[in-house]
Scaffold this active site. Structure first.
Site, mmCIF file in Angstrom:
data_model
loop_
_atom_site.group_PDB
_atom_site.id
_atom_site.type_symbol
_atom_site.label_atom_id
_atom_site.label_comp_id
_atom_site.label_asym_id
_atom_site.label_seq_id
_atom_site.Cartn_x
_atom_site.Cartn_y
_atom_site.Cartn_z
ATOM 1 N N LYS A 128 0.817 -1.219 0.000
ATOM 2 C CA LYS A 128 0.000 0.000 0.000
ATOM 3 C C LYS A 128 0.841 1.255 0.000
ATOM 4 O O LYS A 128 0.432 2.275 -0.548
ATOM 5 C CB LYS A 128 -0.991 -0.004 1.178
ATOM 6 C CG LYS A 128 -2.069 -1.062 1.004
ATOM 7 C CD LYS A 128 -3.390 -0.720 1.664
ATOM 8 C CE LYS A 128 -4.426 -1.738 1.218
ATOM 9 N NZ LYS A 128 -5.705 -1.637 1.909
ATOM 10 N N LYS A 210 -3.643 -10.776 -6.409
ATOM 11 C CA LYS A 210 -4.926 -11.170 -5.817
ATOM 12 C C LYS A 210 -6.040 -10.259 -6.336
ATOM 13 O O LYS A 210 -5.796 -9.118 -6.734
ATOM 14 C CB LYS A 210 -4.852 -11.142 -4.284
ATOM 15 C CG LYS A 210 -4.888 -9.779 -3.645
ATOM 16 C CD LYS A 210 -5.225 -9.880 -2.155
ATOM 17 C CE LYS A 210 -5.572 -8.488 -1.626
ATOM 18 N NZ LYS A 210 -6.327 -8.437 -0.415
ATOM 19 N N LYS A 213 -10.656 -5.239 -4.333
ATOM 20 C CA LYS A 213 -11.730 -4.293 -4.649
ATOM 21 C C LYS A 213 -11.207 -2.892 -4.925
ATOM 22 O O LYS A 213 -11.926 -2.059 -5.460
ATOM 23 C CB LYS A 213 -12.803 -4.288 -3.554
ATOM 24 C CG LYS A 213 -12.341 -3.891 -2.162
ATOM 25 C CD LYS A 213 -13.533 -3.818 -1.241
ATOM 26 C CE LYS A 213 -13.335 -4.482 0.091
ATOM 27 N NZ LYS A 213 -12.196 -4.029 0.896
HETATM 28 P P1 ATP Z 1 -8.454 -3.540 -0.432
HETATM 29 O O1 ATP Z 1 -8.567 -3.914 -1.885
HETATM 30 O O2 ATP Z 1 -9.262 -2.353 -0.049
HETATM 31 O O3 ATP Z 1 -7.075 -3.556 0.091
HETATM 32 P P2 ATP Z 1 -9.125 -6.162 0.261
HETATM 33 O O4 ATP Z 1 -10.279 -6.602 -0.561
HETATM 34 O O5 ATP Z 1 -7.790 -6.657 -0.089
HETATM 35 O O6 ATP Z 1 -9.182 -4.631 0.365
HETATM 36 P P3 ATP Z 1 -10.453 -6.477 2.855
HETATM 37 O O7 ATP Z 1 -11.686 -5.909 2.372
HETATM 38 O O8 ATP Z 1 -9.976 -5.861 4.078
HETATM 39 O O9 ATP Z 1 -9.258 -6.500 1.794
HETATM 40 O O10 ATP Z 1 -10.572 -8.049 3.050
HETATM 41 C C1 ATP Z 1 -11.605 -8.696 3.738
HETATM 42 C C2 ATP Z 1 -11.330 -10.184 3.759
HETATM 43 O O11 ATP Z 1 -11.294 -10.725 2.442
HETATM 44 C C3 ATP Z 1 -9.995 -10.553 4.392
HETATM 45 O O12 ATP Z 1 -10.177 -11.676 5.226
HETATM 46 C C4 ATP Z 1 -9.121 -10.907 3.232
HETATM 47 O O13 ATP Z 1 -8.127 -11.851 3.579
HETATM 48 C C5 ATP Z 1 -10.113 -11.511 2.270
HETATM 49 N N1 ATP Z 1 -9.669 -11.368 0.880
HETATM 50 C C6 ATP Z 1 -9.359 -10.204 0.255
HETATM 51 N N2 ATP Z 1 -9.019 -10.435 -1.028
HETATM 52 C C7 ATP Z 1 -9.111 -11.780 -1.232
HETATM 53 C C8 ATP Z 1 -8.884 -12.651 -2.349
HETATM 54 N N3 ATP Z 1 -8.502 -12.171 -3.516
HETATM 55 N N4 ATP Z 1 -9.082 -13.970 -2.188
HETATM 56 C C9 ATP Z 1 -9.476 -14.478 -1.004
HETATM 57 N N5 ATP Z 1 -9.704 -13.713 0.095
HETATM 58 C C10 ATP Z 1 -9.517 -12.392 0.002
#
Ligand code: ATP
Ligand code: LTN
Length: 345
Positions: A128, A210, A213
């Site tokens: 980040k 990965k 969002k």
């Molecule tokens: P950002 O994109 O804003 O960094 P994010 O989607 O990576 O956010 P969070 O919204 O905080 O992260 O994640 C919520 C949950 O979803 C966490 O438990 C994270 O480990 C899981 N998660 C996030 N991305 C993935 C993915 N691509 N596959 C599986 N699990 C995920």
């Protein structure tokens, strides 16, 4: 005490306590299929077996710059979504992090027990800060000690997260153990709870990354709010390889990811999927994946559309959650304050 009451209490006493689980999600946008399959869907499955608490981690969201009106909207949306995926507020504690002040308070104490070196090693901080080079703020760096506070306040045994969060849960364990060694047993040392299937769903446009969002390319992720046509279009455009045979193998990151999604939704093994699509091309396979995703999201979207209209109901549920959460959190916070040497009045 009459003997029947004594008996009842003995029974309660000897019954093994239910395991506890806690997790949170940031309101930084509409969750993706990755968030759902990697984390949120497992939360729904866990709520019948464990005492669960799930929160909207809004304090975490401002580690990157947010537009206030948009952040507010996203907090409502994320809370509504927790209800829409099937989390039941009668069984499960659902709340918004900023509405429970103990999180920020414990976070300070834990920050003073977290090392600069430990925080510097966090992959999410490195990613980040590279992405937001103009705003590498203290909160972004200290983020894991707030996350540790989120967790430790509720004394959970498990923290159900996607694979990317394992490092943060491990740091939480180190902080908890350090604190317990210094001051006596205050915190339960929790374990990360990572499902084999769906734990690392990848970007549809760059399957080495990965699915996230906050990706600037909207074709890279399926949002839980995408309509059926959009879902089909995004899967059709998903990056694959030139081989055109559906099987899970090395160098096939794009197809591996689609197989992972299909398997995690249908429960079919990779071998069963390979058999099902034998002799068929990527086009057919992509449509099949899109269809199971559309059907999975349909009931969630219907419920969400209903709930998001009813702000008063959402606020009532938030208030209820915050009250219950505060009671639990305050108990742990007081214990930590007392053990550290503060004066509780
Ligand atoms: P950002 O994109 O804003 O960094 P994010 O989607 O990576 O956010 P969070 O919204 O905080 O992260 O994640 C919520 C949950 O979803 C966490 O438990 C994270 O480990 C899981 N998660 C996030 N991305 C993935 C993915 N691509 N596959 C599986 N699990 C995920
Ligand atoms: N760091 C997590 C979100 C998060 C969290 C938590 C997860 C904040 N507090 C407590 C589990 C437990 C993320 O970025 N996905």
């Amino acid at each position: 005490m009459d003997s029947s009451k004594e008996n009842k209490e003995n029974i309660v006493e000897s019954a093994p306590r239910k395991k506890r689980a806690l997790s949170c999600i940031q309101p930084t946008g509409i969750p993706t299929l990755g968030n759902y399959l990697g984390a949120m869907r497992n939360w729904v499955a866990m709520q019948d077996e464990m005492d669960c608490a799930f929160a909207v981690a809004d304090l975490h969201a401002i580690t990157v710059r947010q537009e206030p009106a948009n952040l507010r909207k996203q907090i409502y949306e994320m809370f509504a979504l927790l209800l829409s995926i099937g989390l039941d507020p009668e069984k499960t504690l659902l709340f918004v992090q900023s509405q429970v002040p103990a999180h920020a308070q414990l976070s300070w104490i834990l920050s003073c027990h977290t090392q600069f070196g430990e925080l510097s090693r966090m992959t999410q901080f490195k990613d980040k800060s590279a992405k937001h080079a103009d705003n590498i703020n203290l909160g972004l760096f200290a983020y894991p000690s707030l996350m540790a506070a989120d967790i430790l306040l509720y004394q959970p045994d498990y923290v159900p997260v996607g694979a990317d969060q394992k490092q943060h849960v491990e740091l939480t364990r180190d902080i908890a153990e350090r604190f317990n060694n210094l001051y006596g047993n205050v915190f339960t040392v929790p374990e990360p709870y990572i499902m084999k299937s769906g734990a690392r769903i990848r970007s549809l446009q760059d399957p080495t990354k990965k699915m996230s969002k906050s990706d600037t390319n909207q074709n890279a992720y399926i949002s839980l709010k995408d309509d059926p046509d959009t879902i089909v279009r995004k899967f059709k455009r998903a990056v694959t390889d030139s081989e055109a045979r559906v099987y899970h193998g090395e160098g096939k990151d794009g197809i591996n990811n689609l197989i992972e999604i299909y398997s995690s939704i249908t429960g079919k093994t990779f071998e069963q999927i390979e058999q099902e699509f034998e002799g068929k091309g990527y086009g057919d396979f992509k449509i099949a994946v899109a269809e199971v995703v559309v059907e999975t999201l349909r009931p969630i979207q219907q419920k969400f559309d209903e709930l998001i209209q009813d702000k008063a109901y959402l606020e009532k549920m938030m208030a209820q959650g915050a009250e219950r959460a505060s009671k639990i959190a305050q108990r742990t916070l007081n214990k930590a304050l007392k053990k550290t040497g503060f004066v509780i009045i």
